[in-house]
Design a protein around this motif. Structure first.
Motif, PDB file in Angstrom:
ATOM      1  N   ARG A  50      33.287  48.312  34.909  1.00 22.00           N
ATOM      2  CA  ARG A  50      33.605  47.853  36.263  1.00 22.00           C
ATOM      3  C   ARG A  50      32.948  48.750  37.310  1.00 22.00           C
ATOM      4  NH1 ARG A  50      37.598  46.592  32.798  1.00 22.00           N
ATOM      5  NH2 ARG A  50      38.749  44.629  33.076  1.00 22.00           N
ATOM      6  N   ASN A 101      44.707  48.003  47.179  1.00 19.88           N
ATOM      7  CA  ASN A 101      44.664  46.546  47.271  1.00 19.88           C
ATOM      8  C   ASN A 101      45.911  45.857  46.707  1.00 19.88           C
ATOM      9  OD1 ASN A 101      43.080  44.482  48.335  1.00 19.88           O
ATOM     10  ND2 ASN A 101      42.188  43.966  46.352  1.00 19.88           N
ATOM     11  N   LYS A 118      48.864  36.618  45.285  1.00 18.71           N
ATOM     12  CA  LYS A 118      48.387  35.552  44.410  1.00 18.71           C
ATOM     13  C   LYS A 118      49.449  35.120  43.402  1.00 18.71           C
ATOM     14  CE  LYS A 118      43.656  37.383  44.608  1.00 18.71           C
ATOM     15  NZ  LYS A 118      42.554  37.972  43.805  1.00 18.71           N
ATOM     16  N   GLU A 138      46.667  41.748  46.543  1.00 17.53           N
ATOM     17  CA  GLU A 138      46.510  41.056  45.267  1.00 17.53           C
ATOM     18  C   GLU A 138      47.801  40.383  44.812  1.00 17.53           C
ATOM     19  OE1 GLU A 138      43.850  40.460  43.194  1.00 17.53           O
ATOM     20  OE2 GLU A 138      42.650  41.139  44.907  1.00 17.53           O
ATOM     21  N   GLU A 156      43.920  44.292  40.275  1.00 22.23           N
ATOM     22  CA  GLU A 156      43.169  43.074  39.992  1.00 22.23           C
ATOM     23  C   GLU A 156      43.218  42.689  38.522  1.00 22.23           C
ATOM     24  OE1 GLU A 156      39.266  43.777  41.559  1.00 22.23           O
ATOM     25  OE2 GLU A 156      40.074  44.655  43.400  1.00 22.23           O
ATOM     26  N   ASP A 157      44.017  43.405  37.745  1.00 17.61           N
ATOM     27  CA  ASP A 157      44.149  43.130  36.310  1.00 17.61           C
ATOM     28  C   ASP A 157      45.265  42.106  36.105  1.00 17.61           C
ATOM     29  OD1 ASP A 157      44.907  43.316  33.514  1.00 17.61           O
ATOM     30  OD2 ASP A 157      43.729  45.164  33.429  1.00 17.61           O
ATOM     31  N   LYS A 158      44.893  40.906  35.735  1.00 14.90           N
ATOM     32  CA  LYS A 158      45.869  39.823  35.617  1.00 14.90           C
ATOM     33  C   LYS A 158      46.905  40.093  34.532  1.00 14.90           C
ATOM     34  CE  LYS A 158      42.885  36.180  37.445  1.00 14.90           C
ATOM     35  NZ  LYS A 158      42.222  34.880  37.158  1.00 14.90           N
TER      36      LYS A 158
END
Length: 285
Positions: free
Chosen positions: A259, A110, A117, A114, A273-275
């Protein structure tokens, strides 16, 4: 997979040399801290006609030196060549290599989605190579050089990420040509490249892996971090200076279980997906 000689509007090269797929573009590229001289060669490209989630699927770069290089490409609709865009390179693990199926890397990982963004003005390339060795690293370098010559790309914003085997490839690529890249994110992998050129260039590197990664473990990642850290200490950098360009992020088991992921290696995909991780890559460099 069908191909035509018409370049899709979303893939129109910046130099606009020709709409013919056999048009040659030269890979001339200025260096910041070059270690390996880029090879002079001409490229031709076969442009894909199929798409998946705004990526054109299975473009082929025909390289005199490196053969055929398959890649999926995302060009923002806003790109018209008038403004320099960032470039993000995402290298897949074994399950995303070319022989596993055309475009399978975009279905399995992904990162390419991602990262949109974080910078809407960014070209994204998702190569599908055939391995994770020096040959694959050379193909990655050739592809980046082509994109830099074909599109208006901000050379201060060229990011690379590699997951599993792709992380091995990325480590070799950045060690051979640290001048090409702004920052490197290695995910659930091991460092196969050399260290001196990376340290000399002060190339920012973020290493993320599970403590008990089933395939690699975390010991090799810790060793790579220690080696780079010691090289920076020898250069006289302070701890705070090192921390800005070198990070090791070893995730404990709980990171994955909360998760609902059982595998720490397969769970490396969660890092997309880890900001905190992704903001480091794009926010500081």
């Amino acid at each position: 997979m069908a191909f035509t000689a018409t370049i899709l509007s979303s893939c129109t090269p910046y130099n606009n040399t020709s709409n013919n797929q056999t048009a040659n573009t030269s890979a001339a590229n200025p260096s910041k801290a070059q270690t390996t001289q880029p090879a002079k060669e001409n490229y031709s490209v076969t442009n894909a006609t199929d798409t998946y989630r705004d990526f054109t699927i299975d473009n082929i770069l025909h390289s005199d030196n490196n053969g055929d290089i398959h890649f999926n490409l995302y060009i923002p609709k806003s790109y018209d060549g008038s403004e320099a865009y960032a470039l993000f390179v995402t290298l897949p693990g074994y399950e995303g290599l070319y022989f596993q199926g055309v475009g399978i890397n975009l279905h399995e990982e992904n990162f390419g989605f991602e990262v949109q963004k974080y910078n809407s003005n960014m070209i994204i390339v998702a190569p599908q190579l055939n391995g994770w060795d020096e040959e694959s690293a050379d193909e990655t370098i050739a592809l980046v050089e082509y994109l830099l010559s074909a599109y208006n790309i901000d050379k201060s914003k060229v990011y690379i990420e590699g997951y599993s085997g792709g992380g091995e490839t990325a480590s070799i690529a950045v060690s051979k040509r640290p001048d090409l890249f702004t920052a490197c994110l290695q995910v659930s992998s091991q460092w196969d490249g050399e260290y001196d050129s990376v340290a000399k260039a002060h190339l920012p590197v973020y290493i993320a892996i599970g403590r008990d990664d089933e395939y690699y473990g975390s010991g090799k990642s810790q060793s790579a971090y220690n080696t780079l850290y010691n090289l920076y200490k020898q250069q006289g950098l302070t701890e705070s200076e090192i921390d800005k360009i070198l990070v090791i992020d070893i995730k404990e088991r709980e990171y994955f279980t909360i998760r609902n992921v059982d595998s720490e290696h397969g769970g490396g995909g969660l890092f997309a997906e880890d900001k905190d991780i992704m903001s480091w890559l794009f926010g500081k460099h």
